[in-house]
Design a protein around this motif. Structure first.
Motif, PDB file in Angstrom:
ATOM      1  N   CYS A   9      32.247  72.600  40.912  1.00  0.00           N
ATOM      2  CA  CYS A   9      33.624  72.925  41.270  1.00  0.00           C
ATOM      3  C   CYS A   9      34.045  73.814  40.415  1.00  0.00           C
ATOM      4  O   CYS A   9      34.123  73.599  39.206  1.00  0.00           O
ATOM      5  N   GLN A  11      38.356  75.329  40.208  1.00  0.00           N
ATOM      6  CA  GLN A  11      39.511  75.398  40.777  1.00  0.00           C
ATOM      7  C   GLN A  11      40.507  76.003  39.849  1.00  0.00           C
ATOM      8  O   GLN A  11      40.693  75.533  38.780  1.00  0.00           O
ATOM      9  N   GLU A  15      43.188  78.663  44.385  1.00  0.00           N
ATOM     10  CA  GLU A  15      41.785  79.146  44.623  1.00  0.00           C
ATOM     11  C   GLU A  15      40.826  77.801  44.225  1.00  0.00           C
ATOM     12  O   GLU A  15      41.064  77.180  43.145  1.00  0.00           O
ATOM     13  N   TYR A  16      40.108  77.598  45.399  1.00  0.00           N
ATOM     14  CA  TYR A  16      38.988  76.583  45.082  1.00  0.00           C
ATOM     15  C   TYR A  16      37.566  77.012  45.454  1.00  0.00           C
ATOM     16  O   TYR A  16      37.588  77.748  46.437  1.00  0.00           O
ATOM     17  N   CYS A  17      36.587  76.705  44.440  1.00  0.00           N
ATOM     18  CA  CYS A  17      35.231  77.300  44.755  1.00  0.00           C
ATOM     19  C   CYS A  17      34.419  75.993  44.536  1.00  0.00           C
ATOM     20  O   CYS A  17      34.582  75.106  43.633  1.00  0.00           O
ATOM     21  N   TYR A  19      29.981  75.885  44.026  1.00  0.00           N
ATOM     22  CA  TYR A  19      28.825  76.709  43.969  1.00  0.00           C
ATOM     23  C   TYR A  19      27.628  75.830  43.384  1.00  0.00           C
ATOM     24  O   TYR A  19      27.760  74.843  42.838  1.00  0.00           O
ATOM     25  N   SER A  28      31.648  83.447  38.893  1.00  0.00           N
ATOM     26  CA  SER A  28      33.117  83.595  38.519  1.00  0.00           C
ATOM     27  C   SER A  28      33.543  83.711  40.134  1.00  0.00           C
ATOM     28  O   SER A  28      32.854  84.140  41.290  1.00  0.00           O
ATOM     29  N   PRO A  29      34.602  83.382  40.490  1.00  0.00           N
ATOM     30  CA  PRO A  29      35.278  83.527  41.983  1.00  0.00           C
ATOM     31  C   PRO A  29      35.163  84.798  42.447  1.00  0.00           C
ATOM     32  O   PRO A  29      35.264  85.179  43.553  1.00  0.00           O
ATOM     33  N   ASN A  30      35.356  85.747  41.402  1.00  0.00           N
ATOM     34  CA  ASN A  30      35.187  87.142  42.006  1.00  0.00           C
ATOM     35  C   ASN A  30      33.887  87.445  42.829  1.00  0.00           C
ATOM     36  O   ASN A  30      34.018  88.486  43.523  1.00  0.00           O
ATOM     37  N   LEU A  32      32.603  85.968  45.007  1.00  0.00           N
ATOM     38  CA  LEU A  32      33.215  85.878  46.680  1.00  0.00           C
ATOM     39  C   LEU A  32      33.836  86.972  47.160  1.00  0.00           C
ATOM     40  O   LEU A  32      34.679  86.862  48.361  1.00  0.00           O
ATOM     41  N   ARG A 122      34.503  80.146  48.803  1.00  0.00           N
ATOM     42  CA  ARG A 122      35.872  80.008  48.314  1.00  0.00           C
ATOM     43  C   ARG A 122      36.923  79.833  49.145  1.00  0.00           C
ATOM     44  O   ARG A 122      36.675  80.422  50.258  1.00  0.00           O
TER      45      ARG A 122
END
Length: 251
Positions: A9, A11, A15-17, A19, A28-30, A32, A122
């Motif tokens: 996880c 967070q 923003e919550y992801c 993977y 990286s959340p980027n 998404l 995400r």
């Protein structure tokens, strides 16, 4: 190894992801965001539906084996989609569209069903509203069934394989919310896959008629394409062969 053992996880603020760390070693959340892949010159193609679906390539830092993924942003359909577009009411993290599809894809992988593997999702919240994105694996060297049928007919054996594949999913109580001819992929070895499980779920066998609803929806999609396309190699006999195999197949 089950995917649940390798899921992590991320967070930060709104923003919550989630993977799969086995697939991504530098998350990286980027990732998404389509802009991330465009900047890294890693976009390999795209497709248009409600929005743009992006095909991207990723090379892990450690094993260097390039993977091919699909990035999809969640958009609403129908009339409400014209008004709200890509925003949803937040009622809990696990109830978001992205979380539910990721979980269902992971469940189907555990059952060895022919569907994409989940990579990451995400969810970005803004008050009581959220937007979401999903990364999953791309089925290599495959085309959707509509694209194939616009160029040629397929063999009776392949129609049987399609019917048997759908039965496998139904045998495991997998409901596909939008089972249509575009969401059936055939690869070069004539393996059959189902994709796009947004709003899909696990349903009990005794729940009223959902398997028939799935099949009726698929038949309507064939009829729709037949009316709209000048060259569409599909006949009532093809459908009967698919249906007969579905009804007689015991996974």
């Amino acid at each position: 190894m089950s995917i649940t053992h390798t899921v992590k996880c991320f967070q930060h603020q709104n923003e919550y992801c989630l993977y799969d760390a086995k697939q991504i070693d530098d998350f990286s959340p980027n990732m998404l965001s389509a802009l991330y892949w465009q900047k890294n010159k890693a976009v390999t193609g795209s497709a248009q539906g409600r929005g743009t679906t992006w095909f991207v390539k990723y090379t892990p830092k450690h094993n260097k084996q390039t993977q091919h993924w699909v990035l999809r942003h969640y958009y609403r359909g129908g009339l409400i989609g014209k008004l709200i577009n890509d925003s949803y009411i937040f009622t809990g993290q696990t109830r978001t569209r992205a979380a539910q599809e990721f979980s269902l894809l992971a469940h189907m992988q555990a059952l060895a069903l022919p569907a994409p593997k989940p990579i990451a999702y995400r969810v970005v919240r803004s008050g009581l509203i959220y937007q979401a994105d999903l990364l999953s694996t791309r089925i290599e060297n495959a085309q959707d069934l509509v694209a194939i049928l616009t160029t040629k007919s397929i063999s009776p054996h392949l129609w049987q394989k399609i019917g048997a594949t759908i039965k496998r999913f139904h045998h495991h109580n997998i409901y596909h919310h939008d089972l249509n001819a575009h969401n059936i992929l055939i690869d070069e070895a004539e393996n059959v896959f189902l994709i796009d499980f947004d709003r899909g779920e696990i349903r009990a066998n005794n729940q009223s008629g959902w398997q028939k609803d799935n099949l009726d929806r698929l038949q309507r999609s064939f009829l729709k394409e037949q009316k709209q396309l000048l060259n569409f190699h599909w006949t009532h006999e093809n459908w009967q062969l698919l249906l007969e195999t579905y009804l007689s197949h015991a996974p």
